[in-house]
Design a protein around this motif. Structure first.
Motif, PDB file in Angstrom:
ATOM      1  N   ASN A 681     -13.028  -1.770  -9.252  1.00  0.00           N
ATOM      2  CA  ASN A 681     -13.466  -1.503 -10.625  1.00  0.00           C
ATOM      3  C   ASN A 681     -12.529  -0.468 -11.238  1.00  0.00           C
ATOM      4  OD1 ASN A 681     -14.689  -0.987 -13.046  1.00  0.00           O
ATOM      5  ND2 ASN A 681     -16.668  -0.387 -12.198  1.00  0.00           N
ATOM      6  N   PRO A 682     -11.486  -0.938 -11.964  1.00  0.00           N
ATOM      7  CA  PRO A 682     -10.476  -0.021 -12.515  1.00  0.00           C
ATOM      8  C   PRO A 682     -11.024   0.955 -13.553  1.00  0.00           C
ATOM      9  CG  PRO A 682      -9.682  -2.295 -12.510  1.00  0.00           C
ATOM     10  CD  PRO A 682     -11.142  -2.348 -12.208  1.00  0.00           C
ATOM     11  N   GLU A 683     -12.235   0.707 -14.063  1.00  0.00           N
ATOM     12  CA  GLU A 683     -12.798   1.566 -15.105  1.00  0.00           C
ATOM     13  C   GLU A 683     -13.781   2.589 -14.561  1.00  0.00           C
ATOM     14  OE1 GLU A 683     -11.588   1.237 -18.192  1.00  0.00           O
ATOM     15  OE2 GLU A 683     -10.334  -0.362 -17.354  1.00  0.00           O
ATOM     16  N   ASP A 684     -14.022   2.601 -13.265  1.00  0.00           N
ATOM     17  CA  ASP A 684     -15.043   3.473 -12.687  1.00  0.00           C
ATOM     18  C   ASP A 684     -14.667   4.939 -12.876  1.00  0.00           C
ATOM     19  OD1 ASP A 684     -17.485   3.271 -10.558  1.00  0.00           O
ATOM     20  OD2 ASP A 684     -16.278   5.064 -10.222  1.00  0.00           O
ATOM     21  N   VAL A 685     -15.483   5.675 -13.653  1.00  0.00           N
ATOM     22  CA  VAL A 685     -15.137   7.044 -14.003  1.00  0.00           C
ATOM     23  C   VAL A 685     -15.156   7.964 -12.786  1.00  0.00           C
ATOM     24  CG1 VAL A 685     -17.528   7.635 -14.624  1.00  0.00           C
ATOM     25  CG2 VAL A 685     -15.625   8.930 -15.612  1.00  0.00           C
ATOM     26  N   SER A 686     -16.082   7.731 -11.862  1.00  0.00           N
ATOM     27  CA  SER A 686     -16.140   8.585 -10.663  1.00  0.00           C
ATOM     28  C   SER A 686     -14.883   8.417  -9.811  1.00  0.00           C
ATOM     29  CB  SER A 686     -17.377   8.244  -9.830  1.00  0.00           C
ATOM     30  OG  SER A 686     -18.552   8.559 -10.543  1.00  0.00           O
ATOM     31  N   ALA A 687     -14.438   7.167  -9.660  1.00  0.00           N
ATOM     32  CA  ALA A 687     -13.235   6.915  -8.869  1.00  0.00           C
ATOM     33  C   ALA A 687     -12.000   7.482  -9.562  1.00  0.00           C
ATOM     34  CB  ALA A 687     -13.072   5.422  -8.623  1.00  0.00           C
ATOM     35  N   LEU A 688     -11.924   7.352 -10.882  1.00  0.00           N
ATOM     36  CA  LEU A 688     -10.775   7.897 -11.622  1.00  0.00           C
ATOM     37  C   LEU A 688     -10.736   9.425 -11.505  1.00  0.00           C
ATOM     38  CD1 LEU A 688     -11.027   5.611 -14.768  1.00  0.00           C
ATOM     39  CD2 LEU A 688      -9.083   5.696 -13.187  1.00  0.00           C
ATOM     40  N   ALA A 689     -11.903  10.069 -11.589  1.00  0.00           N
ATOM     41  CA  ALA A 689     -11.945  11.526 -11.441  1.00  0.00           C
ATOM     42  C   ALA A 689     -11.573  11.930 -10.016  1.00  0.00           C
ATOM     43  CB  ALA A 689     -13.331  12.052 -11.801  1.00  0.00           C
ATOM     44  N   LEU A 690     -12.039  11.167  -9.061  1.00  0.00           N
ATOM     45  CA  LEU A 690     -11.707  11.449  -7.667  1.00  0.00           C
ATOM     46  C   LEU A 690     -10.207  11.321  -7.418  1.00  0.00           C
ATOM     47  CD1 LEU A 690     -14.523   9.884  -5.477  1.00  0.00           C
ATOM     48  CD2 LEU A 690     -13.562  12.171  -5.219  1.00  0.00           C
ATOM     49  N   ALA A 691      -9.558  10.387  -8.097  1.00  0.00           N
ATOM     50  CA  ALA A 691      -8.112  10.214  -7.923  1.00  0.00           C
ATOM     51  C   ALA A 691      -7.370  11.497  -8.278  1.00  0.00           C
ATOM     52  CB  ALA A 691      -7.611   9.046  -8.778  1.00  0.00           C
ATOM     53  N   VAL A 692      -7.826  12.182  -9.330  1.00  0.00           N
ATOM     54  CA  VAL A 692      -7.214  13.458  -9.711  1.00  0.00           C
ATOM     55  C   VAL A 692      -7.407  14.484  -8.600  1.00  0.00           C
ATOM     56  CG1 VAL A 692      -7.178  15.304 -11.425  1.00  0.00           C
ATOM     57  CG2 VAL A 692      -7.689  12.961 -12.140  1.00  0.00           C
ATOM     58  N   GLN A 693      -8.660  14.576  -8.131  1.00  0.00           N
ATOM     59  CA  GLN A 693      -8.982  15.556  -7.098  1.00  0.00           C
ATOM     60  C   GLN A 693      -8.205  15.295  -5.810  1.00  0.00           C
ATOM     61  OE1 GLN A 693     -13.158  15.635  -6.271  1.00  0.00           O
ATOM     62  NE2 GLN A 693     -13.015  17.319  -4.809  1.00  0.00           N
ATOM     63  N   VAL A 694      -8.099  14.029  -5.459  1.00  0.00           N
ATOM     64  CA  VAL A 694      -7.417  13.662  -4.216  1.00  0.00           C
ATOM     65  C   VAL A 694      -5.932  14.012  -4.290  1.00  0.00           C
ATOM     66  CG1 VAL A 694      -6.647  11.686  -2.849  1.00  0.00           C
ATOM     67  CG2 VAL A 694      -9.049  11.894  -3.492  1.00  0.00           C
ATOM     68  N   GLU A 695      -5.286  13.661  -5.385  1.00  0.00           N
ATOM     69  CA  GLU A 695      -3.845  13.942  -5.499  1.00  0.00           C
ATOM     70  C   GLU A 695      -3.588  15.447  -5.524  1.00  0.00           C
ATOM     71  OE1 GLU A 695      -1.861  11.837  -4.813  1.00  0.00           O
ATOM     72  OE2 GLU A 695      -2.777   9.925  -5.303  1.00  0.00           O
ATOM     73  N   ALA A 696      -4.512  16.194  -6.120  1.00  0.00           N
ATOM     74  CA  ALA A 696      -4.366  17.651  -6.103  1.00  0.00           C
ATOM     75  C   ALA A 696      -4.465  18.174  -4.676  1.00  0.00           C
ATOM     76  CB  ALA A 696      -5.435  18.296  -6.979  1.00  0.00           C
ATOM     77  N   ARG A 697      -5.403  17.640  -3.906  1.00  0.00           N
ATOM     78  CA  ARG A 697      -5.551  18.072  -2.520  1.00  0.00           C
ATOM     79  C   ARG A 697      -4.344  17.668  -1.674  1.00  0.00           C
ATOM     80  NH1 ARG A 697     -10.791  18.865  -0.396  1.00  0.00           N
ATOM     81  NH2 ARG A 697      -9.815  18.738   1.668  1.00  0.00           N
ATOM     82  N   ARG A 698      -3.723  16.555  -2.034  1.00  0.00           N
ATOM     83  CA  ARG A 698      -2.525  16.120  -1.301  1.00  0.00           C
ATOM     84  C   ARG A 698      -1.298  16.930  -1.686  1.00  0.00           C
ATOM     85  NH1 ARG A 698      -1.704   9.881  -1.994  1.00  0.00           N
ATOM     86  NH2 ARG A 698      -0.499  10.043  -0.069  1.00  0.00           N
ATOM     87  N   GLY A 699      -1.420  17.726  -2.733  1.00  0.00           N
ATOM     88  CA  GLY A 699      -0.309  18.564  -3.157  1.00  0.00           C
ATOM     89  C   GLY A 699       0.712  17.847  -4.012  1.00  0.00           C
ATOM     90  N   ASP A 700       0.348  16.690  -4.551  1.00  0.00           N
ATOM     91  CA  ASP A 700       1.281  15.928  -5.385  1.00  0.00           C
ATOM     92  C   ASP A 700       0.918  16.178  -6.853  1.00  0.00           C
ATOM     93  OD1 ASP A 700       2.803  13.995  -6.730  1.00  0.00           O
ATOM     94  OD2 ASP A 700       2.762  12.643  -5.009  1.00  0.00           O
ATOM     95  N   ALA A 701       1.518  17.198  -7.435  1.00  0.00           N
ATOM     96  CA  ALA A 701       1.183  17.603  -8.795  1.00  0.00           C
ATOM     97  C   ALA A 701       1.455  16.495  -9.810  1.00  0.00           C
ATOM     98  CB  ALA A 701       1.970  18.862  -9.169  1.00  0.00           C
ATOM     99  N   ALA A 702       2.544  15.780  -9.630  1.00  0.00           N
ATOM    100  CA  ALA A 702       2.900  14.727 -10.590  1.00  0.00           C
ATOM    101  C   ALA A 702       1.857  13.623 -10.592  1.00  0.00           C
ATOM    102  CB  ALA A 702       4.278  14.166 -10.263  1.00  0.00           C
ATOM    103  N   LYS A 703       1.446  13.199  -9.414  1.00  0.00           N
ATOM    104  CA  LYS A 703       0.437  12.137  -9.342  1.00  0.00           C
ATOM    105  C   LYS A 703      -0.918  12.621  -9.849  1.00  0.00           C
ATOM    106  CE  LYS A 703       2.333   9.126  -5.756  1.00  0.00           C
ATOM    107  NZ  LYS A 703       2.098   8.482  -4.442  1.00  0.00           N
ATOM    108  N   ALA A 704      -1.239  13.894  -9.584  1.00  0.00           N
ATOM    109  CA  ALA A 704      -2.500  14.437 -10.092  1.00  0.00           C
ATOM    110  C   ALA A 704      -2.501  14.427 -11.616  1.00  0.00           C
ATOM    111  CB  ALA A 704      -2.720  15.850  -9.553  1.00  0.00           C
ATOM    112  N   ASP A 705      -1.373  14.828 -12.215  1.00  0.00           N
ATOM    113  CA  ASP A 705      -1.269  14.824 -13.682  1.00  0.00           C
ATOM    114  C   ASP A 705      -1.360  13.400 -14.231  1.00  0.00           C
ATOM    115  OD1 ASP A 705      -1.053  17.559 -13.869  1.00  0.00           O
ATOM    116  OD2 ASP A 705       1.140  17.560 -13.780  1.00  0.00           O
ATOM    117  N   ALA A 706      -0.722  12.468 -13.542  1.00  0.00           N
ATOM    118  CA  ALA A 706      -0.772  11.074 -13.997  1.00  0.00           C
ATOM    119  C   ALA A 706      -2.193  10.536 -13.912  1.00  0.00           C
ATOM    120  CB  ALA A 706       0.178  10.224 -13.156  1.00  0.00           C
ATOM    121  N   ALA A 707      -2.892  10.873 -12.821  1.00  0.00           N
ATOM    122  CA  ALA A 707      -4.273  10.410 -12.667  1.00  0.00           C
ATOM    123  C   ALA A 707      -5.164  11.028 -13.727  1.00  0.00           C
ATOM    124  CB  ALA A 707      -4.785  10.759 -11.267  1.00  0.00           C
TER     125      ALA A 707
END
Length: 935
Positions: A681-707
């Motif tokens: 579900n590409p529109e799922d708001v919880s998953a989209l928000a989690l993508a930001v959190q996950v990329e931040a935890r992975r230390g990938d600032a660029a991907k976190a900003d994109a998410a």
């Protein structure tokens, strides 16, 4: 017999001696401490029997004395009482000793008892010190070796060496594995390195001797065995190997000395018994040979009748008969035999696949059905079964495709019903509704289709159509109590409680024993908090059927809602034991244990449930949560990896898994789950928000900003968007932006969590006064918010506003006199203010939560500060055993030990504390103690 009588006499004497010290009426912690200190001295002098007696006396005086439980296990292990040691270590864990203190000796007990599976299952390295992780990984490697899993053993040894390349421990273990694989050159390299790293380690020398022995270097092997035994005379493996070598060299008299030594020190060692048999055989003493071999051999013969395995028709008939009788396990046994004899028997395979589907063993069902699909591509039954498997595993697209093909070939109402379920699961409400309507129209007696259709109407906001469908089912078949009960449930769901009660009453007038209606009435009673009435209903059923799983489950939920957790646990546990097809009772039990912070009990239930329902996603998630609650992140991650495969593209399930992966400190695993969720579900708001959190935890600032950019574009005003934006700013140290974000979030959604997030942002920004101001305002507007009040007291304490903090804590403690954490923190504040009431607060905290290391440390340190060293030492020892990773606790213990003259033990504890000096405030008492102990 004489030997048995001797043992009995010694046991009686030991009991009599122990009895001399039994004075339970006068039991005191002070006496317990005295017995313990004496036992410790005896243990250090290697007088295990006397140490055991004194430790048992100590425990009799104080059942909660952690140090005595732990030392008792070690003494019993050294004395060769493996079962006793296991019991002592288990009791130590039960009482609250940190698992890091028990892991190695308990693992050694398991290995000595021939239970490597227990090591693999229970002895985990996660969360422990690097040195301890090396030893545990080596121990686990040995356990995998005993289980025949060499690749897993190698992984553990490699991991141990990567943690500490200077440790000889994993090298020694690898030698045994490499010799078993015939890789002598590699074994020699490891053994030589082990001796180089640890020249005074008997195990290293024994490993080298083993390599030389395997290389036929008898002289070198003998010298190495001699060295090992000179270092450790009780080294059983080295002595057995040397005895064997002596026998090979025809030095029987010397071999017999070693075997006599072993007979005294390790009388039950089967390898020594075998060597005694060899010596006896060389002398021609057949009686002695037989007696020795009887000590070694244990045989079981349980082979199924061979003639039945050759009779396919009889096997198939047996399978069909057992399947018809619902004895699926026996049917599976027959079908396995049929297929083993004739892999081309597709009828047997389809029946076996049906059994797997009924048992929810979807992995096996899918493997079998895919092979059938290749052999029978147009068989609608195979399509239907495979579609059902995909449906159960949430692969809705694949399920729909298969079920559509099956429905086109047969038009079966059953297949159309399953197709409708699949379409609904994909979010295709109109198609799902049409399929269910076709199924129900083709077979109006299909209650499952009718109920599903009515439930769908309720979801779609069409209660009239739902009630009409249910009423039509009842009119069509007035004797169908299931349909009538369902009508009552629909009335209740639509808010008509009186109508629901009337329908349930009608059902029970026709059949007083119709349990679903009894349960529904009990649920209505629970909703109205009429708990006694609900109990009477459920008791009436249990008097007739004491093992009714559903009734027991409802009773557990009733007691939980009534605030009686112990009774709830009892009923849910019994429900889980008798329930064979539904994990719900055990899932509820796990949640209850976790809510009560009973992580060990939760994990035990979760492990059993996972084995019982290996393909149940809720069961696997419950196991992962239990591992996390127990501090075992490694097994949590592994479990979540399996859960990800079960969840497929279910966005909500994958999002839940991702959150747990983050809790397990596995952002890569979380990322995988998040992007599977977004595929579903590409529109799922919880998953989209989690993508930001996950990329931040992975230390990938660029991907976190994109998410974050994607999230803002799709859901700019969602609460999840506000929260994750503020969280990201907070994680990057952008405190002004975080504060602004949390303030906006709090204005949109007023709750304690958002208020505390704003407070934490102010604290992180160095704005303690503003944090306190926010909390003061929040507490003023929400005077019953206990969590915020506690946070306010802590913020005032941190800000140095001691008088204000004291006043706030007084209010918190008055409002929540049983809040152990508040009492403990209040005690710390009062101690800093030199208020003698600190001891009373700390004692109340310990009484409320006797298993807390933090609370025991607070009380112990307060007592030591008041000059009450011996009483304080008791609490500090307990705290250290519960939380050995705490540098502060170990410093406090070292300080107290130094005061009573146990300088070496104090030095050991302070050295351990100083290894983590980053978390240890460098104060005057610490500096003085370091100087005193020469550190």
């Amino acid at each position: 017999m004489a030997q048995d009588l001797g043992l009995l006499a010694r046991a009686s004497l030991a009991a009599a001696i122990a009895g001399c010290f039994m004075t339970p009426a006068l039991a005191t912690p002070e006496k317990a401490a005295s017995y313990y200190e004496d036992a410790l001295r005896r243990f250090e002098k290697d007088d295990m029997p006397a140490a055991v007696i004194q430790l048992k006396n100590a425990i009799q005086q104080d059942q909660k004395m952690l140090a005595a439980h732990l030392l008792l296990g070690k003494a019993l292990l050294k004395d060769g009482d493996l079962k006793g040691a296991e019991a002592a270590f288990e009791e130590a864990l039960k009482q609250g000793v940190n698992r890091g203190e028990v892991a190695i000796p308990l693992g050694q007990v398991f290995m000595a008892l021939g239970r490597p599976d227990a090591v693999i299952d229970r002895i985990q390295p996660s969360g422990l010190s690097p040195a301890l992780q090396v030893d545990i990984l080596t121990l686990r490697g040995n356990a995998y070796l005993e289980s025949g899993k060499n690749s897993l053993a190698t992984q553990n040894f490699d991991q141990a060496r990567s943690i500490d390349p200077r440790s000889a421990t994993p090298l020694i273990a690898e030698v045994s594995m490499l010799l078993g694989m015939g890789r002598i050159d590699q074994a020699r390299e490891k053994a030589n390195r082990a001796v180089e790293l640890a020249p005074n380690n008997a195990f290293a020398w024994n490993a080298k001797a083993s390599v030389l022995h395997a290389s036929l270097d008898a002289a070198g092997a003998m010298a190495a065995y001699d060295k090992a035994l000179a270092l450790t005379p009780k080294h059983v493996d080295a002595r057995i190997a040397r005895a064997a070598l002596l026998i090979d060299l025809k030095r029987e008299a010397e071999a017999r000395k070693d075997l006599d030594y072993l007979l005294e020190q390790a009388p039950d060692e089967p390898r020594a018994a075998y060597l005694r048999a060899v010596l006896a055989g060389q002398k021609g003493d057949t009686v002695a040979v037989n007696d020795a071999l009887k000590e070694v051999t244990r045989t079981i013969d349980a082979v199924p009748p061979a003639w039945l395995a050759r009779r396919e028709q009889l096997l198939m008939a047996g399978a069909l008969a057992h399947y018809g009788l619902a004895n699926h396990q026996k049917a599976r046994e027959y079908l396995d035999a049929v297929i083993a004899r004739n892999p081309g028997n597709n009828g047997a395979k389809k029946l076996l696949a049906s059994i797997y589907v009924d048992a929810k063993d979807y992995a096996r069902a899918q493997t079998l059905l895919e092979s059938l699909q290749r052999a029978l591509p147009d068989d609608p039954q195979v399509m239907y079964l495979l579609g059902s498997v995909n449906l159960a595993q949430r692969r809705y697209s694949q399920a729909s495709e298969l079920l559509e093909k099956a429905a086109a070939r047969t038009g079966s109402p059953e297949i159309n019903r399953s197709l409708g379920f699949s379409q609904l699961s994909m979010g295709k409400a109109e198609q799902g509704q049409a399929s269910l309507e076709r199924a129900f129209a083709a077979n109006p007696a299909d209650a499952q289709a009718g109920m599903a259709l009515a439930t769908l109407y309720i979801r779609l906001g069409k209660p009239d159509k739902a009630l009409k469908t249910a009423e039509g089912m009842v009119k069509r078949d007035p004797a169908n109590l299931t349909a009538l009960n369902f009508l009552g449930a629909l009335k209740g769901a639509s808010g008509d409680k009186n109508g629901a009660r009337a329908v349930y009453g009608e059902v029970l007038a026709k059949d007083p024993d119709f349990t679903p209606s009894v349960l529904n009435l009990a649920r209505l009673d629970m909703a109205d908090k009429r708990f006694d009435e609900a109990r009477r209903r459920l008791d009436a059923v249990l008097r007739k059927r004491s093992d009714d799983a559903q009734v027991l489950f409802e009773y557990g939920q009733l007691e939980q809602r009534a605030g009686r957790p112990e009774e709830a646990i009892r009923y849910l546990a019994k429900a889980g034991n008798v329930q064979r097809t539904d994990p719900a009772p055990s899932l509820a039990l796990i949640d209850l244990h976790l809510n009560l912070r009973q992580s060990d009990q939760a994990l035990a239930v979760a492990k059993q449930l996972s084995g019982k329902f290996p393909t149940s996603l809720p069961a696997q998630l419950a196991l992962a949560r239990s591992f996390l609650a127990s501090g075992d992140a490694i097994n949590a991650r592994s479990t979540l990896g399996g859960a990800t495969r079960l969840a497929e593209f279910d966005a909500k399930a994958q999002a839940a898994i991702a959150r747990l992966q983050l809790a397990a400190n596995n952002p890569d695993g979380a990322s995988y789950s998040v992007y599977k969720a977004l595929q579903g579900n590409p529109e799922d708001v919880s998953a989209l928000a989690l993508a930001v959190q996950v990329e931040a935890r992975r230390g990938d600032a660029a991907k976190a900003d994109a998410a974050l950019k994607t999230l803002l574009a799709k859901h700019p005003n969602a609460l999840e968007t506000l929260r994750v934006t503020a969280d990201l700013a907070m994680s990057r140290g952008q405190y002004a932006a975080a504060i602004a974000g949390y303030r906006k979030l709090l204005s949109r959604e007023e709750n304690t969590g958002n208020a505390l997030a704003l407070v934490q942002a102010h604290i992180a920004a160095g704005e303690a006064a503003k944090a306190t101001s926010v909390l003061e305002g929040w507490v003023k507007g929400h005077p019953k918010d206990k969590l915020a009040s506690k946070a306010l007291a802590e913020a005032q304490f941190r800000a140095g506003q001691l008088a204000a903090a004291r006043q706030t804590y007084q209010s918190v403690v008055k409002e929540s006199p049983d809040d152990a954490l508040a009492l403990n923190n209040y005690a710390n504040l009062l101690q800093q203010m030199n208020d003698p009431a600190a001891q009373e607060m700390a004692e109340r905290a310990v009484k409320l939560s006797p298993n807390s290391a933090i609370y025991a440390d607070t009380l112990g340190w307060i007592l030591v500060g008041k000059g009450q060293i011996e009483p304080g030492l008791r609490y500090l020892r307990e705290a250290r055993l519960r939380s050995p990773e705490s540098a502060e606790i170990r410093f406090h213990l070292a300080y107290a030990l130094s005061k009573v003259g146990r300088k070496e033990e104090a030095k050991e504890e302070l050295s351990a504390a100083l290894r983590d000096s980053g978390r240890l405030a460098n104060n005057v008492p610490l500096a003085q103690l370091r100087k005193e102990l020469g550190l």
